[in-house]
Write a protein that holds these residues in place. Sequence first.
Motif, PDB file in Angstrom:
ATOM      1  N   TRP A  87     -26.242  25.262 -54.139  1.00 45.58           N
ATOM      2  CA  TRP A  87     -26.120  26.557 -54.811  1.00 45.58           C
ATOM      3  C   TRP A  87     -25.975  27.688 -53.804  1.00 45.58           C
ATOM      4  CZ3 TRP A  87     -25.241  25.662 -59.683  1.00 45.58           C
ATOM      5  CH2 TRP A  87     -25.807  24.530 -60.284  1.00 45.58           C
ATOM      6  N   THR A  91     -22.608  30.070 -52.985  1.00 44.43           N
ATOM      7  CA  THR A  91     -22.720  31.526 -53.043  1.00 44.43           C
ATOM      8  C   THR A  91     -22.274  32.153 -51.726  1.00 44.43           C
ATOM      9  OG1 THR A  91     -24.564  31.344 -54.587  1.00 44.43           O
ATOM     10  CG2 THR A  91     -24.287  33.452 -53.459  1.00 44.43           C
ATOM     11  N   ILE A 107     -20.436  28.731 -59.429  1.00 41.92           N
ATOM     12  CA  ILE A 107     -21.861  28.535 -59.731  1.00 41.92           C
ATOM     13  C   ILE A 107     -22.072  28.330 -61.231  1.00 41.92           C
ATOM     14  CG2 ILE A 107     -24.128  29.609 -59.655  1.00 41.92           C
ATOM     15  CD1 ILE A 107     -23.201  28.855 -56.927  1.00 41.92           C
ATOM     16  N   ARG A 110     -20.958  24.870 -62.431  1.00 45.22           N
ATOM     17  CA  ARG A 110     -21.895  23.813 -62.040  1.00 45.22           C
ATOM     18  C   ARG A 110     -23.151  23.875 -62.908  1.00 45.22           C
ATOM     19  NH1 ARG A 110     -21.598  18.859 -59.968  1.00 45.22           N
ATOM     20  NH2 ARG A 110     -23.445  18.274 -61.124  1.00 45.22           N
ATOM     21  N   GLY A 128     -30.046  25.833 -60.704  1.00 46.09           N
ATOM     22  CA  GLY A 128     -28.787  26.529 -60.952  1.00 46.09           C
ATOM     23  C   GLY A 128     -28.999  27.924 -61.513  1.00 46.09           C
ATOM     24  N   ALA A 131     -30.057  30.208 -58.700  1.00 49.46           N
ATOM     25  CA  ALA A 131     -28.952  30.568 -57.820  1.00 49.46           C
ATOM     26  C   ALA A 131     -27.999  31.558 -58.495  1.00 49.46           C
ATOM     27  CB  ALA A 131     -28.198  29.309 -57.396  1.00 49.46           C
ATOM     28  N   TYR A 132     -27.687  31.302 -59.751  1.00 45.84           N
ATOM     29  CA  TYR A 132     -26.769  32.186 -60.472  1.00 45.84           C
ATOM     30  C   TYR A 132     -27.390  33.573 -60.646  1.00 45.84           C
ATOM     31  CZ  TYR A 132     -23.161  33.518 -63.854  1.00 45.84           C
ATOM     32  OH  TYR A 132     -22.113  34.151 -64.501  1.00 45.84           O
TER      33      TYR A 132
END
Length: 293
Positions: A87, A91, A107, A110, A128, A131-132
């Motif tokens: 992740w 990014t 991102i 996924r 996820g 990270a997003y």
Amino acid sequence: IEVSNRDNPRCCATRIAGVSMYPEEEEALYPMGQQFRLMRSQRVTAKMLIEMLQFREVRDTPGCSSGIPLEVDEVLVVEMEAVDMFWELATDFFTDGGNLLEAKQVIENRLRADEQAYGRDHLEVARGMNAYANLLREEGNYVEAEPLFIESLRIRKQLLGAEHLDVAESLNNFALLCKAEGKYSEAELLYQESLSISQRRLGAEHPDVATSLNNLGLLFKAQGKLCDAEPLLRESLRISQMHLGAEHPDVAASLNSLGLLYKAQGKYSEAEPLYQESIRIRRKQLGAEHPHV
């Protein structure tokens, strides 16, 4: 510079068992993880990202064992997967080039695929989401980022318990958002909880603790609590220098943070050499054209 807590390669020796069936990898990957810590501060290549995606797809294939025998050139890829670096790499790869739209697409795709494969209450989905949400925060989309941080934190607490290092990561990153929104009281509580977990689980001298001290110190600076901020930022710098060496990018970040504080205090003559040393380290380690320089 405030830092989003990532699943640090220094912790991979305690987490690799969840990815591979080969215990001997723990000792082999630990020093490699430290080297990767420096490497991931540099620009990520498209080849690295593609290899990560391919490895994840193989690993996630139904009926495929997670204990894939390792070839020498695959070890780093497995280590990155073990500490959930996909992740962050995705990014970094796109945002370093300024393409936030493409980063969001990679991102988000996924994340949706993991939600479909595993269901919503799953650790891969929580990673996820985290990270997003970080990406949304970096582009200033706080409204969409907040529920993702909250949901990621909920899933991790539910599945891992309140004392897990992944929970500390979620708390730290949610605190970054609250600070950006000007919610300083909420951010302070989140930072304090994240710091306490890291200290209990890793010990007071761990580099991840230094990251938490740095972030809390910068929050105090933003609140005007300059006297409270200074010992935290000085301690963060000390830990980083002791455990990472004087030439590490994390040390450069700590020098910059302390320089910012001294500037706010009007100690310009003390701030200047810190800034200069921070720039020198980053130019040497990252290259003169790196965004952090």
